[in-house]
Design a protein around this motif. Sequence first.
Motif, PDB file in Angstrom:
ATOM      1  N   CYS A   1       1.636 -43.295  68.386  1.00  0.00           N
ATOM      2  CA  CYS A   1       0.924 -42.805  69.567  1.00  0.00           C
ATOM      3  C   CYS A   1       1.856 -42.677  70.758  1.00  0.00           C
ATOM      4  O   CYS A   1       1.843 -41.658  71.466  1.00  0.00           O
ATOM      5  CB  CYS A   1      -0.233 -43.746  69.906  1.00  0.00           C
ATOM      6  N   VAL A   2       2.670 -43.691  70.993  1.00  0.00           N
ATOM      7  CA  VAL A   2       3.619 -43.649  72.124  1.00  0.00           C
ATOM      8  C   VAL A   2       4.578 -42.473  71.960  1.00  0.00           C
ATOM      9  O   VAL A   2       4.828 -41.714  72.916  1.00  0.00           O
ATOM     10  CB  VAL A   2       4.393 -44.974  72.218  1.00  0.00           C
ATOM     11  N   GLN A   3       5.118 -42.299  70.772  1.00  0.00           N
ATOM     12  CA  GLN A   3       6.057 -41.201  70.541  1.00  0.00           C
ATOM     13  C   GLN A   3       5.359 -39.845  70.636  1.00  0.00           C
ATOM     14  O   GLN A   3       5.918 -38.875  71.166  1.00  0.00           O
ATOM     15  CB  GLN A   3       6.713 -41.357  69.168  1.00  0.00           C
TER      16      GLN A   3
ATOM     17  N   TRP B   1       8.374 -41.019  65.335  1.00  0.00           N
ATOM     18  CA  TRP B   1       6.954 -40.640  65.334  1.00  0.00           C
ATOM     19  C   TRP B   1       6.474 -40.358  63.922  1.00  0.00           C
ATOM     20  O   TRP B   1       5.431 -40.881  63.498  1.00  0.00           O
ATOM     21  CB  TRP B   1       6.753 -39.400  66.208  1.00  0.00           C
TER      22      TRP B   1
ATOM     23  N   ARG C   1       4.909 -38.827  74.218  1.00  0.00           N
ATOM     24  CA  ARG C   1       6.183 -38.342  74.766  1.00  0.00           C
ATOM     25  C   ARG C   1       6.467 -36.914  74.308  1.00  0.00           C
ATOM     26  O   ARG C   1       6.934 -36.079  75.093  1.00  0.00           O
ATOM     27  CB  ARG C   1       7.319 -39.278  74.328  1.00  0.00           C
TER      28      ARG C   1
END
Length: 206
Positions: free
Chosen positions: A182-184, A136, A187
Amino acid sequence: MPAVPAGLAGWTIGLAVAWTAFQGLAFWASFAAADAYGRAVDAGASVMDVFTWYDVVSLPFLMVQVATFVVACLWLQESRAVAVAVLPRERHVRRPLWIWFGWVVPVVSLWFPYEVVRDVRSGTTGLRGAPGLGLWWASWLIAMWASNQTGLAGVGLGVLSDHPSMFPFVEGVATVATAVACVQWIRIVREITAAQRARLEAPAAA
């Protein structure tokens, strides 16, 4: 005990997705902008005299970025309070003020926010390992570097102002890095929120 900032977590995730979407729009608009900027440079004019769809996207994008910063920092502030309450012995290496200033103060912005998020996570979950945090943060730094390059070009500064054909490439790097970050980030926010609920809400329900 403080309450779980679930609402702020939801807004943090939603605004992160909006940021990524606007970054995608900026990438799309960068192709036409590169052509327009290139013609301006060939004619001896400044790229600041050119107005394209890239400029149209920039203003709402900036507003989303500001909103994302404010909401994410509010969420981190509340989440830090939860972390301190549930695991008071866990050490936070940065003071609360760095939740806000760490992102904008030159030089320290390269690692202070990472440490803030890392400590909020470990202080909430009790886990010292940080899976996903490194990816991230690396993606975020790459995205910020690329965005800074395009920002400088927009005001006639930097390498891209003299070589506008590289504009889509740099925006593409920013878009890929932003998407990964963004994905990390989603999460991380979900993991911290789930741990907050497990520590604060489950005992009350029992």
